[in-house]
Design a protein around this motif. Structure first.
Motif, PDB file in Angstrom:
ATOM      1  N   ASP A 139      12.560  17.865 -22.136  1.00  0.00           N
ATOM      2  CA  ASP A 139      12.907  19.083 -21.400  1.00  0.00           C
ATOM      3  C   ASP A 139      11.944  20.217 -21.717  1.00  0.00           C
ATOM      4  OD1 ASP A 139      15.031  17.966 -20.070  1.00  0.00           O
ATOM      5  OD2 ASP A 139      16.547  18.640 -21.497  1.00  0.00           O
ATOM      6  N   LEU A 140      11.508  20.283 -22.970  1.00  0.00           N
ATOM      7  CA  LEU A 140      10.566  21.327 -23.370  1.00  0.00           C
ATOM      8  C   LEU A 140       9.260  21.183 -22.605  1.00  0.00           C
ATOM      9  CD1 LEU A 140       9.798  23.691 -25.202  1.00  0.00           C
ATOM     10  CD2 LEU A 140       9.025  22.019 -26.904  1.00  0.00           C
ATOM     11  N   ALA A 141       8.759  19.960 -22.528  1.00  0.00           N
ATOM     12  CA  ALA A 141       7.516  19.724 -21.806  1.00  0.00           C
ATOM     13  C   ALA A 141       7.663  20.088 -20.327  1.00  0.00           C
ATOM     14  CB  ALA A 141       7.103  18.266 -21.961  1.00  0.00           C
ATOM     15  N   LYS A 142       8.751  19.663 -19.705  1.00  0.00           N
ATOM     16  CA  LYS A 142       8.977  19.960 -18.290  1.00  0.00           C
ATOM     17  C   LYS A 142       9.058  21.470 -18.061  1.00  0.00           C
ATOM     18  CE  LYS A 142      11.497  15.668 -17.352  1.00  0.00           C
ATOM     19  NZ  LYS A 142      12.835  15.088 -17.060  1.00  0.00           N
ATOM     20  N   PHE A 143       9.719  22.178 -18.992  1.00  0.00           N
ATOM     21  CA  PHE A 143       9.856  23.629 -18.857  1.00  0.00           C
ATOM     22  C   PHE A 143       8.508  24.329 -18.987  1.00  0.00           C
ATOM     23  CE2 PHE A 143      10.334  27.674 -21.235  1.00  0.00           C
ATOM     24  CZ  PHE A 143      10.854  28.438 -20.200  1.00  0.00           C
ATOM     25  N   LEU A 144       7.732  23.943 -19.987  1.00  0.00           N
ATOM     26  CA  LEU A 144       6.482  24.639 -20.258  1.00  0.00           C
ATOM     27  C   LEU A 144       5.414  24.381 -19.209  1.00  0.00           C
ATOM     28  CD1 LEU A 144       6.256  24.266 -24.140  1.00  0.00           C
ATOM     29  CD2 LEU A 144       6.926  26.274 -22.824  1.00  0.00           C
ATOM     30  N   ILE A 145       5.506  23.272 -18.471  1.00  0.00           N
ATOM     31  CA  ILE A 145       4.508  23.017 -17.422  1.00  0.00           C
ATOM     32  C   ILE A 145       4.954  23.572 -16.070  1.00  0.00           C
ATOM     33  CG2 ILE A 145       3.680  20.930 -18.567  1.00  0.00           C
ATOM     34  CD1 ILE A 145       5.138  19.268 -16.514  1.00  0.00           C
ATOM     35  N   SER A 146       6.163  24.098 -16.007  1.00  0.00           N
ATOM     36  CA  SER A 146       6.680  24.590 -14.733  1.00  0.00           C
ATOM     37  C   SER A 146       6.313  26.050 -14.482  1.00  0.00           C
ATOM     38  CB  SER A 146       8.198  24.426 -14.677  1.00  0.00           C
ATOM     39  OG  SER A 146       8.809  25.170 -15.715  1.00  0.00           O
ATOM     40  N   ASP A 147       5.892  26.751 -15.513  1.00  0.00           N
ATOM     41  CA  ASP A 147       5.495  28.149 -15.367  1.00  0.00           C
ATOM     42  C   ASP A 147       4.427  28.438 -16.418  1.00  0.00           C
ATOM     43  OD1 ASP A 147       5.555  30.738 -14.295  1.00  0.00           O
ATOM     44  OD2 ASP A 147       6.943  31.424 -15.829  1.00  0.00           O
ATOM     45  N   ASN A 148       3.707  29.542 -16.266  1.00  0.00           N
ATOM     46  CA  ASN A 148       2.647  29.843 -17.228  1.00  0.00           C
ATOM     47  C   ASN A 148       3.191  30.548 -18.467  1.00  0.00           C
ATOM     48  OD1 ASN A 148       3.242  32.195 -15.859  1.00  0.00           O
ATOM     49  ND2 ASN A 148       1.134  32.935 -15.847  1.00  0.00           N
ATOM     50  N   VAL A 149       4.300  30.032 -18.999  1.00  0.00           N
ATOM     51  CA  VAL A 149       4.952  30.618 -20.167  1.00  0.00           C
ATOM     52  C   VAL A 149       4.002  30.667 -21.359  1.00  0.00           C
ATOM     53  CG1 VAL A 149       6.902  30.421 -21.752  1.00  0.00           C
ATOM     54  CG2 VAL A 149       7.167  29.748 -19.373  1.00  0.00           C
ATOM     55  N   LEU A 150       3.198  29.627 -21.533  1.00  0.00           N
ATOM     56  CA  LEU A 150       2.322  29.553 -22.700  1.00  0.00           C
ATOM     57  C   LEU A 150       1.230  30.615 -22.676  1.00  0.00           C
ATOM     58  CD1 LEU A 150       1.929  25.686 -23.103  1.00  0.00           C
ATOM     59  CD2 LEU A 150       3.192  27.253 -24.583  1.00  0.00           C
ATOM     60  N   LEU A 151       1.021  31.249 -21.538  1.00  0.00           N
ATOM     61  CA  LEU A 151       0.009  32.293 -21.440  1.00  0.00           C
ATOM     62  C   LEU A 151       0.615  33.689 -21.455  1.00  0.00           C
ATOM     63  CD1 LEU A 151      -2.325  30.651 -18.764  1.00  0.00           C
ATOM     64  CD2 LEU A 151      -2.588  30.659 -21.252  1.00  0.00           C
ATOM     65  N   ARG A 152       1.924  33.776 -21.615  1.00  0.00           N
ATOM     66  CA  ARG A 152       2.595  35.071 -21.699  1.00  0.00           C
ATOM     67  C   ARG A 152       2.707  35.499 -23.153  1.00  0.00           C
ATOM     68  NH1 ARG A 152       4.347  36.099 -16.676  1.00  0.00           N
ATOM     69  NH2 ARG A 152       5.014  34.360 -15.340  1.00  0.00           N
ATOM     70  N   SER A 153       2.884  36.798 -23.361  1.00  0.00           N
ATOM     71  CA  SER A 153       3.001  37.321 -24.724  1.00  0.00           C
ATOM     72  C   SER A 153       4.366  36.975 -25.301  1.00  0.00           C
ATOM     73  CB  SER A 153       2.811  38.838 -24.730  1.00  0.00           C
ATOM     74  OG  SER A 153       3.157  39.377 -25.990  1.00  0.00           O
TER      75      SER A 153
END
Length: 384
Positions: free
Chosen positions: A129-143
């Motif tokens: 679920d973590l992987a699916k969530f993180l690839i669904s939006d650019n969360v990793l590029l947000r502060s």
């Protein structure tokens, strides 16, 4: 100069042999601008080659992604991919993430990516679920400190638990990107201005939060429209109606109103139906017409009767309505149930109640009900 040129040609050959595509280099003079051109081509070829060999992208995809990033060395991209793999990301996950958000490859894996992945993992996300969530939006590029944590902490003041938070994020992954001050707080203030209780605001955030991320003016307009229709702000149908109105453009709204008129509903009947089941307006026009024709032609219901039970338009004709009607047809033909059975109530029954009333109770006396219930019998219409 020769070394740079040869390196470029080697990369070109690597890409050519992998993809069957060729790069054609123009003859280059030994000027300063030429060196810059060679360096640019060298980096572009390295980027494409890396995306193909390390990410598994086809040449066309790699070329497209390479328009958005420039890989000068492979050290950092290698570290990013290695980090994602340690958190259980599959090659498919990694490929999807990089294709959508190529800049992730250039992010600092330890300072930028790891803290965010650890944070979301601490909420209770499973690996998949973590992987699916993180690839669904650019969360990793947000502060993390300025955007992610403040937004999620604000939402938790309403929905309280990490379990609720994960449920909300899984169904609407873009929520993290909206400003608390500019979007969340003003829109929730609008709900409170209509005296919507916090308990219903909590349910809205968990069940259908998307409207709360609309522009403030748009959200105010929709809330006013729903209030004018007569929805009780204390009821759960108030936020459901907001969700429904927000999900249909003004043009589509009017077109669906015309569909209901053409099916025999008055404006008053439409309003009653919408207040009973706001989600009816999210049903496609094609499905509305198909279901109404079935109810009128096969079940002999009047449009005004159907208007009292708009939940019927949320059901699947093939998977639920027809199999149940076929089963009831069998029971009526054998005299096991009355022909004047309230068919709408039977269709609205949940699975457990319906099976108790009509399947397990009668399968001994009429074994074919099982076949009918599985959709393996043709429905001829009640009374046929």
């Amino acid at each position: 100069m020769l070394r740079v040129f040869c390196k470029t040609m080697l990369l070109t050959k690597s890409i050519d042999s992998t993809s069957g595509n060729a790069f054609f280099l123009r003859t280059i003079s030994s000027t300063e601008s030429t060196l810059g051109t060679l360096g640019s081509i060298d980096q572009k070829n390295l980027t494409i080659s890396y995306l193909m060999n390390s990410c598994g992208f086809p040449f066309k995809v790699a070329t497209s992604v390479a328009q958005k990033i420039c890989i000068e060395t492979t050290e950092r991209p290698d570290s990013v991919i290695e980090l994602l793999q340690t958190y259980g990301f599959t090659n498919t996950h990694i490929g999807s993430l990089i294709r959508k958000y190529p800049r992730v490859l250039l992010a600092d894996p330890i300072k930028t990516l790891k803290p965010k992945i650890d944070f979301f993992q601490s909420l209770g996300f499973s690996k998949s679920d973590l992987a699916k969530f993180l690839i669904s939006d650019n969360v990793l590029l947000r502060s993390l400190q300025r955007q992610i944590i403040p937004t999620l902490n604000y939402l938790k003041t309403f929905i309280h638990t990490n379990e609720n938070l994960i449920s909300t994020l899984k169904q609407s992954t873009r929520l993290v990107g909206y400003s608390v001050k500019r979007i969340w707080e003003p829109n929730i203030a609008t709900l409170r201005s209509y005296h919507v209780p916090d308990s219903n605001i909590s349910k809205m955030i968990i069940s259908f939060p998307e409207p709360l991320t609309l522009s403030v003016l748009r959200f105010k307009h929709i809330a006013a429209m729903v209030n004018k229709m007569g929805f009780d702000p204390n009821s759960r149908s108030f936020p459901a109606a907001i969700y429904s109105v927000a999900g249909v453009s003004k043009q589509n709204w009017e077109r669906k109103r015309e569909v209901f008129r053409s099916l025999g509903w008055s404006d008053d009947e439409f309003l009653v139906a919408f207040k009973v089941q706001p989600m009816v307006m999210l049903t496609s026009e094609k499905k509305l017409v198909k279901l109404m024709n079935f109810f009128v032609s096969n079940l002999h219901l009047k449009p005004s009767e159907v208007a009292k039970y708009p939940n019927l338009f949320l059901l699947s004709l093939e998977r639920r309505i027809i199999p149940r009607c076929s089963l009831l047809q069998v029971l009526m033909s054998k005299g096991l149930i009355e022909n004047n059975l309230h068919i709408v109530c039977a269709l609205n029954d949940n699975k457990k109640r319906f099976e108790k009333r009509f399947v397990t109770r009668y399968e001994g006396a009429a074994p074919e009900v099982i076949k009918a219930y599985k959709g393996e019998m043709r429905f001829l219409g009640l009374g046929s």
